[in-house]
Design a protein around this motif. Structure first.
Motif, PDB file in Angstrom:
ATOM      1  N   GLN A 151       0.749  -1.093  -0.069  1.00 12.88           N
ATOM      2  CA  GLN A 151       0.096   0.007   0.099  1.00 12.88           C
ATOM      3  C   GLN A 151       0.870   1.300   0.071  1.00 12.88           C
ATOM      4  OE1 GLN A 151      -2.593  -0.441   3.500  1.00 12.88           O
ATOM      5  NE2 GLN A 151      -3.649  -2.162   2.690  1.00 12.88           N
ATOM      6  N   ALA A 152       1.927   1.121   0.747  1.00 18.80           N
ATOM      7  CA  ALA A 152       2.679   2.456   0.833  1.00 18.80           C
ATOM      8  C   ALA A 152       3.463   2.827  -0.549  1.00 18.80           C
ATOM      9  CB  ALA A 152       3.890   2.300   1.945  1.00 18.80           C
ATOM     10  N   THR A 153       3.917   1.467  -1.231  1.00 17.84           N
ATOM     11  CA  THR A 153       4.451   1.714  -2.621  1.00 17.84           C
ATOM     12  C   THR A 153       3.441   2.338  -3.565  1.00 17.84           C
ATOM     13  OG1 THR A 153       5.981  -0.107  -1.998  1.00 17.84           O
ATOM     14  CG2 THR A 153       6.053   0.418  -4.096  1.00 17.84           C
ATOM     15  N   TRP A 154       2.401   1.882  -3.395  1.00 16.66           N
ATOM     16  CA  TRP A 154       1.412   2.387  -4.249  1.00 16.66           C
ATOM     17  C   TRP A 154       1.151   3.873  -4.176  1.00 16.66           C
ATOM     18  CZ3 TRP A 154      -3.652   4.438  -3.539  1.00 16.66           C
ATOM     19  CH2 TRP A 154      -4.196   4.612  -4.884  1.00 16.66           C
ATOM     20  N   MET A 155       1.032   4.143  -2.777  1.00 15.06           N
ATOM     21  CA  MET A 155       0.808   5.677  -2.308  1.00 15.06           C
ATOM     22  C   MET A 155       2.131   6.446  -2.832  1.00 15.06           C
ATOM     23  SD  MET A 155      -2.440   6.325  -1.238  1.00 15.06           S
ATOM     24  CE  MET A 155      -1.852   7.873  -0.796  1.00 15.06           C
ATOM     25  N   TYR A 156       3.272   5.991  -2.689  1.00 15.49           N
ATOM     26  CA  TYR A 156       4.384   6.799  -3.091  1.00 15.49           C
ATOM     27  C   TYR A 156       4.302   6.979  -4.634  1.00 15.49           C
ATOM     28  CZ  TYR A 156       9.282   7.802  -4.171  1.00 15.49           C
ATOM     29  OH  TYR A 156      10.339   8.368  -4.628  1.00 15.49           O
ATOM     30  N   GLY A 157       4.011   5.899  -5.561  1.00 15.76           N
ATOM     31  CA  GLY A 157       3.772   6.068  -6.696  1.00 15.76           C
ATOM     32  C   GLY A 157       2.484   7.179  -7.320  1.00 15.76           C
ATOM     33  N   LYS A 158       1.679   7.431  -6.571  1.00 13.59           N
ATOM     34  CA  LYS A 158       0.553   7.977  -6.591  1.00 13.59           C
ATOM     35  C   LYS A 158       0.808   9.390  -6.390  1.00 13.59           C
ATOM     36  CE  LYS A 158      -2.837   7.185  -8.480  1.00 13.59           C
ATOM     37  NZ  LYS A 158      -3.320   7.231  -9.829  1.00 13.59           N
ATOM     38  N   ALA A 159       1.923   9.460  -5.381  1.00 15.31           N
ATOM     39  CA  ALA A 159       2.300  10.872  -4.892  1.00 15.31           C
ATOM     40  C   ALA A 159       3.205  11.489  -6.383  1.00 15.31           C
ATOM     41  CB  ALA A 159       2.954  10.707  -3.647  1.00 15.31           C
ATOM     42  N   LEU A 160       4.098  10.486  -6.883  1.00 12.14           N
ATOM     43  CA  LEU A 160       4.961  11.017  -7.821  1.00 12.14           C
ATOM     44  C   LEU A 160       4.018  11.421  -9.217  1.00 12.14           C
ATOM     45  CD1 LEU A 160       7.479   8.225  -7.681  1.00 12.14           C
ATOM     46  CD2 LEU A 160       7.790  10.695  -7.135  1.00 12.14           C
ATOM     47  N   GLN A 161       2.764  10.789  -9.291  1.00 17.02           N
ATOM     48  CA  GLN A 161       1.946  10.936 -10.399  1.00 17.02           C
ATOM     49  C   GLN A 161       1.417  12.488  -9.977  1.00 17.02           C
ATOM     50  OE1 GLN A 161      -0.763   7.988 -10.767  1.00 17.02           O
ATOM     51  NE2 GLN A 161      -0.127   7.058 -12.274  1.00 17.02           N
ATOM     52  N   ALA A 162       1.236  12.651  -8.841  1.00 13.98           N
ATOM     53  CA  ALA A 162       0.524  13.996  -8.309  1.00 13.98           C
ATOM     54  C   ALA A 162       1.656  14.979  -8.531  1.00 13.98           C
ATOM     55  CB  ALA A 162       0.064  14.211  -6.848  1.00 13.98           C
ATOM     56  N   LEU A 163       2.737  15.012  -8.468  1.00 14.22           N
ATOM     57  CA  LEU A 163       3.957  15.859  -8.841  1.00 14.22           C
ATOM     58  C   LEU A 163       4.041  16.309 -10.110  1.00 14.22           C
ATOM     59  CD1 LEU A 163       6.559  14.810  -6.096  1.00 14.22           C
ATOM     60  CD2 LEU A 163       5.231  17.150  -5.989  1.00 14.22           C
ATOM     61  N   GLN A 164       3.944  15.061 -10.817  1.00 16.18           N
ATOM     62  CA  GLN A 164       4.039  15.222 -12.205  1.00 16.18           C
ATOM     63  C   GLN A 164       2.883  16.040 -12.949  1.00 16.18           C
ATOM     64  OE1 GLN A 164       4.235  11.609 -14.549  1.00 16.18           O
ATOM     65  NE2 GLN A 164       4.241  12.673 -16.595  1.00 16.18           N
ATOM     66  N   ALA A 165       1.750  16.050 -12.297  1.00 18.35           N
ATOM     67  CA  ALA A 165       0.262  16.617 -12.642  1.00 18.35           C
ATOM     68  C   ALA A 165       0.482  18.110 -12.433  1.00 18.35           C
ATOM     69  CB  ALA A 165      -0.964  16.076 -12.043  1.00 18.35           C
ATOM     70  N   ILE A 166       1.093  18.326 -11.199  1.00 18.99           N
ATOM     71  CA  ILE A 166       1.294  19.656 -10.650  1.00 18.99           C
ATOM     72  C   ILE A 166       2.295  20.388 -11.518  1.00 18.99           C
ATOM     73  CG2 ILE A 166       2.384  20.984  -9.007  1.00 18.99           C
ATOM     74  CD1 ILE A 166       0.911  19.115  -6.807  1.00 18.99           C
ATOM     75  N   ARG A 167       3.291  19.799 -12.003  1.00 19.19           N
ATOM     76  CA  ARG A 167       4.280  20.204 -12.683  1.00 19.19           C
ATOM     77  C   ARG A 167       3.974  20.633 -14.317  1.00 19.19           C
ATOM     78  NH1 ARG A 167       8.719  16.362 -14.565  1.00 19.19           N
ATOM     79  NH2 ARG A 167       6.930  15.989 -15.898  1.00 19.19           N
ATOM     80  N   ASP A 168       3.240  19.454 -14.808  1.00 17.75           N
ATOM     81  CA  ASP A 168       2.865  19.660 -16.257  1.00 17.75           C
ATOM     82  C   ASP A 168       1.529  20.623 -16.365  1.00 17.75           C
ATOM     83  OD1 ASP A 168       4.940  17.871 -16.642  1.00 17.75           O
ATOM     84  OD2 ASP A 168       3.576  16.081 -17.151  1.00 17.75           O
ATOM     85  N   ALA A 169       0.777  20.355 -15.567  1.00 18.94           N
ATOM     86  CA  ALA A 169      -0.328  21.473 -15.727  1.00 18.94           C
ATOM     87  C   ALA A 169      -0.122  22.971 -14.917  1.00 18.94           C
ATOM     88  CB  ALA A 169      -1.739  20.761 -15.256  1.00 18.94           C
TER      89      ALA A 169
END
Length: 117
Positions: free
Chosen positions: A70-88
């Motif tokens: 679960q923690a690994t999955w959440m870490y991956g989702k946090a990285l996706q959130a950072l990418q979304a913040i950056r790209d958008a």
């Protein structure tokens, strides 16, 4: 109008009190709940039944593995959130000059020092 949150109560089975029907709250996973490995591995052909202590240790190990997944999955989702913040460029109103990462790191340092924003 604010909608009230409804809490469901577990069903009370025959011969059970209401207190017994309340599900047990999961205990937090802490380092001291994970058993240390045995001093030597068991023989591969050992098929003896688990002792009560071994069964509890096995359950704790499985819980730790589930928690890690679960923690690994959440870490991956946090990285996706950072990418979304950056790209958008979601930060563009708050940080028009584009210094979002520096400002975020500054806020993180302040939180570590007990300063809230």
């Amino acid at each position: 109008m604010q909608q009230q949150e409804r809490q469901s109560t577990p069903p009370v089975l025959p011969g059970q009190t209401a207190a017994e029907a309340v599900p047990e709250r999961p205990q937090p996973l802490t380092p001291d709940t994970i058993p240390d490995p045995p001093p030597a591995p068991r023989a591969a052909d050992d098929t003896s039944a688990l002792t009560a202590e071994e069964a509890a240790d096995y359950a704790a190990c499985e819980k730790a593995i589930d928690h890690y997944s679960q923690a690994t999955w959440m870490y991956g989702k946090a990285l996706q959130a950072l990418q979304a913040i950056r790209d958008a460029r979601y930060y563009r109103q708050e940080f028009p000059c584009g210094l979002y990462a520096a400002a975020r790191d500054h806020r993180r340092a302040d939180r570590a020092d007990g300063v809230r924003h």
